[in-house]
Design an enzyme around this catalytic site. Structure first.
Site, PDB file in Angstrom:
ATOM      1  N   ASP A 415       5.577  -6.413  -2.413  1.00  0.00           N
ATOM      2  CA  ASP A 415       5.196  -5.006  -2.520  1.00  0.00           C
ATOM      3  C   ASP A 415       3.867  -4.730  -1.832  1.00  0.00           C
ATOM      4  O   ASP A 415       3.665  -3.677  -1.233  1.00  0.00           O
ATOM      5  CB  ASP A 415       5.092  -4.601  -4.000  1.00  0.00           C
ATOM      6  CG  ASP A 415       6.430  -4.698  -4.715  1.00  0.00           C
ATOM      7  OD1 ASP A 415       7.453  -4.831  -4.023  1.00  0.00           O
ATOM      8  OD2 ASP A 415       6.449  -4.651  -5.951  1.00  0.00           O
ATOM      9  N   CYS A 453      11.681   0.203   7.689  1.00  0.00           N
ATOM     10  CA  CYS A 453      11.170  -0.159   6.356  1.00  0.00           C
ATOM     11  C   CYS A 453      11.213   1.128   5.557  1.00  0.00           C
ATOM     12  O   CYS A 453      12.281   1.730   5.439  1.00  0.00           O
ATOM     13  CB  CYS A 453       9.785  -0.791   6.450  1.00  0.00           C
ATOM     14  SG  CYS A 453       8.621   0.062   7.521  1.00  0.00           S
ATOM     15  N   SER A 454      10.105   1.583   5.043  1.00  0.00           N
ATOM     16  CA  SER A 454      10.091   2.880   4.363  1.00  0.00           C
ATOM     17  C   SER A 454       9.563   3.959   5.312  1.00  0.00           C
ATOM     18  O   SER A 454      10.265   4.906   5.635  1.00  0.00           O
ATOM     19  CB  SER A 454       9.233   2.824   3.095  1.00  0.00           C
ATOM     20  OG  SER A 454       9.282   4.043   2.398  1.00  0.00           O
ATOM     21  N   ALA A 455       8.342   3.777   5.791  1.00  0.00           N
ATOM     22  CA  ALA A 455       7.777   4.733   6.738  1.00  0.00           C
ATOM     23  C   ALA A 455       8.240   4.479   8.167  1.00  0.00           C
ATOM     24  O   ALA A 455       8.172   5.358   9.022  1.00  0.00           O
ATOM     25  CB  ALA A 455       6.250   4.684   6.674  1.00  0.00           C
ATOM     26  N   GLY A 456       8.680   3.238   8.434  1.00  0.00           N
ATOM     27  CA  GLY A 456       9.143   2.908   9.778  1.00  0.00           C
ATOM     28  C   GLY A 456       8.018   2.598  10.737  1.00  0.00           C
ATOM     29  O   GLY A 456       8.181   2.764  11.955  1.00  0.00           O
ATOM     30  N   ILE A 457       6.876   2.120  10.223  1.00  0.00           N
ATOM     31  CA  ILE A 457       5.770   1.798  11.125  1.00  0.00           C
ATOM     32  C   ILE A 457       5.131   0.435  10.836  1.00  0.00           C
ATOM     33  O   ILE A 457       4.854  -0.319  11.760  1.00  0.00           O
ATOM     34  CB  ILE A 457       4.690   2.901  11.134  1.00  0.00           C
ATOM     35  CG1 ILE A 457       4.140   3.152   9.730  1.00  0.00           C
ATOM     36  CG2 ILE A 457       5.237   4.185  11.730  1.00  0.00           C
ATOM     37  CD1 ILE A 457       2.980   4.143   9.690  1.00  0.00           C
ATOM     38  N   GLY A 458       4.867   0.101   9.559  1.00  0.00           N
ATOM     39  CA  GLY A 458       4.135  -1.122   9.241  1.00  0.00           C
ATOM     40  C   GLY A 458       4.961  -2.380   9.407  1.00  0.00           C
ATOM     41  O   GLY A 458       4.811  -3.133  10.372  1.00  0.00           O
ATOM     42  N   ARG A 459       5.842  -2.630   8.464  1.00  0.00           N
ATOM     43  CA  ARG A 459       6.705  -3.811   8.556  1.00  0.00           C
ATOM     44  C   ARG A 459       7.625  -3.712   9.767  1.00  0.00           C
ATOM     45  O   ARG A 459       7.926  -4.722  10.418  1.00  0.00           O
ATOM     46  CB  ARG A 459       7.528  -3.942   7.280  1.00  0.00           C
ATOM     47  CG  ARG A 459       6.692  -4.035   6.012  1.00  0.00           C
ATOM     48  CD  ARG A 459       7.572  -4.081   4.774  1.00  0.00           C
ATOM     49  NE  ARG A 459       6.800  -3.849   3.558  1.00  0.00           N
ATOM     50  CZ  ARG A 459       7.308  -3.868   2.339  1.00  0.00           C
ATOM     51  NH1 ARG A 459       8.599  -4.111   2.161  1.00  0.00           N
ATOM     52  NH2 ARG A 459       6.546  -3.639   1.285  1.00  0.00           N
ATOM     53  N   GLN A 500       0.605  -1.770  10.416  1.00  0.00           N
ATOM     54  CA  GLN A 500      -0.216  -0.831   9.661  1.00  0.00           C
ATOM     55  C   GLN A 500      -1.481  -1.432   9.051  1.00  0.00           C
ATOM     56  O   GLN A 500      -2.396  -0.703   8.711  1.00  0.00           O
ATOM     57  CB  GLN A 500       0.650  -0.231   8.538  1.00  0.00           C
ATOM     58  CG  GLN A 500       0.304   1.178   8.167  1.00  0.00           C
ATOM     59  CD  GLN A 500       1.313   1.784   7.219  1.00  0.00           C
ATOM     60  OE1 GLN A 500       2.248   1.128   6.771  1.00  0.00           O
ATOM     61  NE2 GLN A 500       1.135   3.047   6.896  1.00  0.00           N
TER      62      GLN A 500
END
Length: 542
Positions: A415, A453-459, A500
């Site tokens: 998380d 991922c969720s936002a589509g930028i970090g992972r 990120q």
């Protein structure tokens, strides 16, 4: 990847090695006399010229390279501005160099000689124009870097910024001692630089050049990758000092703040509700457009960007985790782009917060329909790191056409922070690459990888950068130069905020180091004629 030249470091060049030493290195354990191993050395008969040595057919072939002062001539009709240009050209154009009898001479595996220093201010064989741009972009008076001389191989250049002008000062190397013309001699480049950080230099024009702030390189040859990683980790001293990973990542953040690309489509009233996060929007110039929709009413909009980079076999669609209201758009995108693989780098719920709507069926017997696309779950397997689903999709307007879809859901990303073990993530990347290889061989085209991922930028960005750099290693081997910061910057030009956190930045270094271990094990296995399986990535002992 763009701007990447595997010969930027010029590690295949050694000014003082003899012909017999070169031959011994080619036949040694590391290179084992493989056809195509090559290196460049100074000619002993005429020290202003060079010799390109290539191991082939059990012996070393030597090609004389004449130095005419303003160009290099291998006596085949071509002229080159630098040795790096010459070697790079024949590496990339294998049927251009041949003997008088017509036999081809192929350059395949560059020798890897030690750099004169592992200090981060050393930038390898960048050009004077590249050095000037880096220094002027820094805007720090007294910033400096050291690079190889393009005009005089075996010598080096200190490039420094003085009142917004860049000055270049030659560093000569004579009998393994480093010195400015007529100046004090030092046993190493490090010692010379430390001396002139204390005592200013004077340029030929009379300008006083002070070395105040080192402009560190982020490009590194993989043979020095472990040393560079260790240097980045040990940069910070004390509680308030930042390590090198944080420094490099914060530079990216500053660079991102200067980005002014339009994101108007995501801000339109009819599209706002389609964004999971109101401030994470796709760039207009690289956004994925749904062919079924129209820009005028926003029906072509989805929060997703194309990531396409030169010298990389894969292209990607980086997108946010779906909402219940955008699942139909997600599957429409998958259908229109002919994607066969989805790499999902999140759970549906993390710490009690919804990260992604479940856009796939949960029951083998009950297909889901999202807009015009029906999705059927064919199989599902799970271990500690991945849930792997195979699905069949078809479109209402093309009922006879069915496509197989592979869904990799990486569930081991914590998380907060990053995985302790990068092996499974690399494993997933390699498995997906194999699926694409098989598909390409059968159908003669290579579909994009949908990553979210969720936002589509970090992972998402972390996975895409890793895939790009792993492909680079697979193509060029351990001789290649990599630049993690530059690679992230390139994909950020396609979608903002990719990678990120500083922890994700460091994770890329950790993962590449792990992949190098696997790559070396695979190469050794191939040399000893036994199988090396992909599973070794995760099972390598640490």
């Amino acid at each position: 990847m763009a701007d990447n030249d595997i010969f930027m470091s010029s590690r295949w060049f050694s000014p003082y090695i003899t012909s017999s030493e070169m031959e011994a290195k080619m036949k040694g354990e590391e290179y084992a006399g493989k056809d195509g191993v090559f290196g460049v050395r100074v000619s002993k008969s005429n020290p202003s010229d060079f010799v390109l040595s290539v191991w082939r057919n059990g012996a070393m072939t030597n090609i004389k390279i004449l130095n005419h002062g303003d160009y290099y001539d291998p006596s085949i009709g071509e002229k080159f501005a630098s040795l790096s240009d010459l070697v790079s050209y024949f590496y990339k154009n294998p049927n251009e160099l041949k003997e008088k009898n017509g036999d081809w001479i192929h350059l395949k595996f560059p020798l890897n000689f030690d750099e004169p220093t592992e200090e981060r201010w050393f930038h390898g064989s960048i050009s004077s124009a590249q050095a000037e741009k880096l220094l002027q972009d820094s805007k720090i008076d007294g910033s400096f870097l050291v690079r190889r001389s393009a005009s005089k191989m075996g010598s080096y250049v200190i490039s420094a910024l003085v009142k917004q002008d860049v000055f270049h000062i030659m560093v000569h190397c004579t009998d393994s001692k480093y010195h400015l013309q007529g100046g004090e001699k030092f046993v190493s480049l490090e010692a010379l630089i430390e001396h002139y950080k204390k005592w200013s230099m004077v340029d030929n024009s009379g300008v006083v050049v002070s070395l105040k702030t080192a402009l560190n390189s982020t490009r590194v040859n993989l043979s020095s990758f472990k040393k560079r990683k260790d240097a980045l980790e040990s940069t910070g001293v004390g509680e308030k000092k930042k390590d090198g990973f944080t420094e490099e990542f914060e530079y990216l953040q500053q660079q991102e703040m200067r980005q002014t690309k339009d994101r108007k489509q995501g801000q339109r009233p009819e599209n706002k509700a389609k964004n999971r996060y109101k401030n994470i929007l796709p760039y207009d110039d690289s956004r994925v457009r749904l062919q079924i929709g129209k820009e005028e009413d926003g029906s072509d909009y989805i929060n997703a960007n194309w990531i396409r980079l030169p010298d990389n076999p894969n292209e990607y669609i980086a997108t946010q985790g779906t909402l219940s209201t955008t699942a139909k758009d997600f599957w429409q995108m998958a259908w229109e782009t002919k994607a066969i693989v989805i790499f999902m780098v999140t759970k549906e719920v993390e710490r009690g917060k919804n990260k992604c709507y479940r856009y796939w069926p949960t029951n083998l017997d009950t297909p889901d329909t999202h807009g015009n696309v029906t999705v059927k779950l064919d199989s599902e397997t799970q271990d500690d790191t991945f849930i792997i689903r195979r699905m069949t999709i078809n479109h209402v307007k093309q009922p006879k056409e069915k496509r197989q879809m592979l869904h990799y859901q990486y569930i081991a990303w914590p998380d907060h922070g990053v995985p302790k073990d990068p092996g499974p993530c690399i494993q997933g990347i390699k498995d997906i690459g194999r699926e694409l290889d098989i598909h390409e061989s059968r159908h003669k085209y290579r579909p994009p990888i949908i990553v979210h991922c969720s936002a589509g930028i970090g992972r998402t960005g972390t996975v895409i950068v890793l895939d790009c750099l792993i492909n680079l290693i697979d193509k060029y081997g351990i001789c290649v130069d990599v630049d993690v910061q530059r690679s992230i910057s390139q994909i950020r030009e396609k979608r903002s905020g990719m990678v990120q956190t500083a922890a994700q930045y460091k994770f890329i270094y950790d993962a590449l180091l792990r992949y190098m271990e696997y790559y070396r094990a695979r190469e050794k296995a191939a040399a000893e004629n036994y199988e090396s399986e992909y599973g070794n990535i995760s099972s390598l002992a640490h």
